[in-house]
Design a protein around this motif. Sequence first.
Motif, PDB file in Angstrom:
ATOM      1  N   TYR A  33     -48.898   1.476 135.491  1.00 41.00           N
ATOM      2  CA  TYR A  33     -47.890   2.326 136.124  1.00 41.00           C
ATOM      3  C   TYR A  33     -48.117   2.254 137.626  1.00 41.00           C
ATOM      4  O   TYR A  33     -49.231   2.491 138.104  1.00 41.00           O
ATOM      5  CB  TYR A  33     -48.006   3.767 135.628  1.00 41.00           C
ATOM      6  N   HIS A  40     -50.950   0.529 131.274  1.00 41.92           N
ATOM      7  CA  HIS A  40     -49.836   0.544 130.316  1.00 41.92           C
ATOM      8  C   HIS A  40     -50.127  -0.418 129.179  1.00 41.92           C
ATOM      9  O   HIS A  40     -50.037  -0.067 128.022  1.00 41.92           O
ATOM     10  CB  HIS A  40     -48.528   0.174 131.010  1.00 41.92           C
ATOM     11  N   LEU A  74     -43.342  -0.128 136.726  1.00 41.68           N
ATOM     12  CA  LEU A  74     -44.545  -0.848 136.327  1.00 41.68           C
ATOM     13  C   LEU A  74     -44.851  -2.017 137.248  1.00 41.68           C
ATOM     14  O   LEU A  74     -43.965  -2.563 137.896  1.00 41.68           O
ATOM     15  CB  LEU A  74     -44.380  -1.388 134.903  1.00 41.68           C
TER      16      LEU A  74
END
Length: 106
Positions: A33, A40, A74
Amino acid sequence: MISTWSEWKRYPRAGRSENIEAPISPGIYEVRYAGTGALHSFDAVDNVAQALALLSVSSKSWFGRREAADVPDLEYRTCATTTKADAKAAAERMIGRRETYISGAA
């Protein structure tokens, strides 16, 4: 043999004609993230580019449309290896180091 990690790159968002820049070879990828740096996804795979392209980063509605509000911001980085076995070994070493660091920091 393992190469070095790429720079962090923004993960492409749906509908923006952005591309993933990753090796079409065995290796490791890490997705985090952008705002917090929290992990993630992380994996050792046969084809890094394909794995990142297939990674599910958003939810779909009943009508097949992606919900823009649900897509997290992201970033990803990659590391190419000669074989998947090399990628798995490198990933296991990294996981071991992280676990050691976290247990020592607690």
